[in-house]
Design an enzyme around this catalytic site. Structure first.
Site, mmCIF file in Angstrom:
data_model
loop_
_atom_site.group_PDB
_atom_site.id
_atom_site.type_symbol
_atom_site.label_atom_id
_atom_site.label_comp_id
_atom_site.label_asym_id
_atom_site.label_seq_id
_atom_site.Cartn_x
_atom_site.Cartn_y
_atom_site.Cartn_z
ATOM 1 N N HIS A 152 -4.274 3.186 2.105
ATOM 2 C CA HIS A 152 -3.654 4.014 1.046
ATOM 3 C C HIS A 152 -3.968 3.535 -0.373
ATOM 4 O O HIS A 152 -3.442 4.097 -1.337
ATOM 5 C CB HIS A 152 -2.134 4.064 1.234
ATOM 6 C CG HIS A 152 -1.712 4.971 2.347
ATOM 7 N ND1 HIS A 152 -1.861 6.344 2.282
ATOM 8 C CD2 HIS A 152 -1.177 4.711 3.557
ATOM 9 C CE1 HIS A 152 -1.420 6.884 3.402
ATOM 10 N NE2 HIS A 152 -1.008 5.916 4.202
ATOM 11 N N GLU B 251 0.799 -1.245 0.000
ATOM 12 C CA GLU B 251 0.000 0.000 0.000
ATOM 13 C C GLU B 251 0.825 1.286 0.000
ATOM 14 O O GLU B 251 0.306 2.345 -0.321
ATOM 15 C CB GLU B 251 -0.971 0.028 1.193
ATOM 16 C CG GLU B 251 -0.282 0.247 2.520
ATOM 17 C CD GLU B 251 -1.150 0.977 3.545
ATOM 18 O OE1 GLU B 251 -2.323 1.250 3.284
ATOM 19 O OE2 GLU B 251 -0.602 1.277 4.614
ATOM 20 N N HIS C 266 -0.032 -2.168 8.780
ATOM 21 C CA HIS C 266 -0.460 -0.765 8.862
ATOM 22 C C HIS C 266 0.342 0.097 9.838
ATOM 23 O O HIS C 266 0.633 1.239 9.505
ATOM 24 C CB HIS C 266 -1.945 -0.627 9.197
ATOM 25 C CG HIS C 266 -2.391 0.808 9.388
ATOM 26 N ND1 HIS C 266 -2.427 1.714 8.355
ATOM 27 C CD2 HIS C 266 -2.790 1.490 10.491
ATOM 28 C CE1 HIS C 266 -2.848 2.890 8.817
ATOM 29 N NE2 HIS C 266 -3.066 2.783 10.105
HETATM 30 FE FE FE2 Z 1 1.276 1.159 5.480
HETATM 31 FE FE FE2 Z 2 -2.051 1.660 6.217
#
Ligand code: FE2
Ligand code: FE2
Length: 266
Positions: free
Chosen positions: A68, A39, A181
């Site tokens: 993202h 991402e 993340h």
């Molecule tokens: Fe990330």
């Molecule tokens: Fe993320």
């Protein structure tokens, strides 16, 4: 089956270290299947069709993503390119499955590596993130249609409690639940009692001489001044964060999960 899962690939430094280190990781850990979260591949923000293709050419089988995914608008057309082709590169790039169902792209991929069928599910958390569908019940629903015994879940989420809860919730139902993340690896990798490999966050593949991938001066300034700023990717201390999951492909149960962090030279 031995699965390598690579944490959020961040910008050119992240892409380069994957290119440099992937062949030896595959060899040293006897890897059969490679999955990566892409991402942040495009200078930290999203992924372009070209970058996705380049990552697939390195040997990555499936790319997952997260919040993202829409940063580069051309990814919408790339998702549409997969229409009708179940195994094209654009079909092997996932967006979280618990986004609105009519959005472009898919949150699940089912493929085959040698004789082994496998599935990858991409989810996004809801705590301190946008309000998506329930990732817990969404997974139950998706698993009804998945034939593969080997199933890996990428839970792209901010809160450790949400990720750990999903790990327990899916224990015995899937091969692995790996968190992404936060870009910060956690040291809690383990195989849960019913055979699901789990880690709260795999960590980032990118520059650690910064703040989760961004130049540290910019992010420090943001905290000090609260003024709008343009984020730029950091460049130094590049590391690749990943986990290796060993599983029994007949039952889908994980045997082990090992956390890796490698630098540019080892
Ligand atoms: Fe990330
Ligand atoms: Fe993320």
């Amino acid at each position: 089956m031995r699965i390598l899962f690579i944490g959020d690939i961040f910008g050119r430094p992240g892409r380069n270290i994957v290119k440099d280190r992937l062949p030896s990781l595959v060899k040293d850990h006897s890897i059969d299947l490679i999955i990566a979260n892409g991402e942040n591949s495009a200078a930290g923000f999203g992924i372009t069709p070209q970058l996705a293709e380049e990552l697939f050419e390195l040997g990555i089988d499936v790319l997952t993503s997260g919040n993202h995914i829409w940063d580069k608008r051309e990814i919408v057309d790339f998702f549409h390119m997969a229409d009708g082709n179940p195994h094209s590169p654009s079909r092997r790039l996932l967006r979280p499955a618990n986004y609105a169902v009519d959005l472009p792209g898919h949150g699940v991929y089912e493929g085959r590596k040698g004789d082994v069928e496998y599935a990858v599910i991409n989810l996004q958390g809801r705590v301190f993130m946008s309000a998506n569908d329930d990732p817990f019940r969404k997974t139950d629903q998706l698993l009804k249609d998945i034939r593969s015994k080997v199933v890996l879940v990428d839970i792209h989420a901010e809160a450790t409690s949400e990720k750990i809860s999903l790990g327990w919730y899916l224990d015995g139902k899937v091969t692995a639940v790996v968190g992404t993340h936060t870009h910060v690896p956690t040291a809690d990798e383990r195989v849960l009692p019913n055979g699901t490999a789990y880690i709260t966050d795999v960590g980032m593949t990118g520059p650690f001489d910064g703040v989760i991938g961004v130049k540290k001066e910019i992010v420090m300034g943001k905290f000090l001044n609260n003024m709008p700023v343009r984020f730029e990717a950091a460049s130094g201390d590049v590391r690749l964060c990943a986990v290796v999951i060993d599983c029994d492909e007949k039952t889908g149960r994980a045997r082990s999960i090992e956390r890796l962090m490698v630098g540019e030279r080892g």
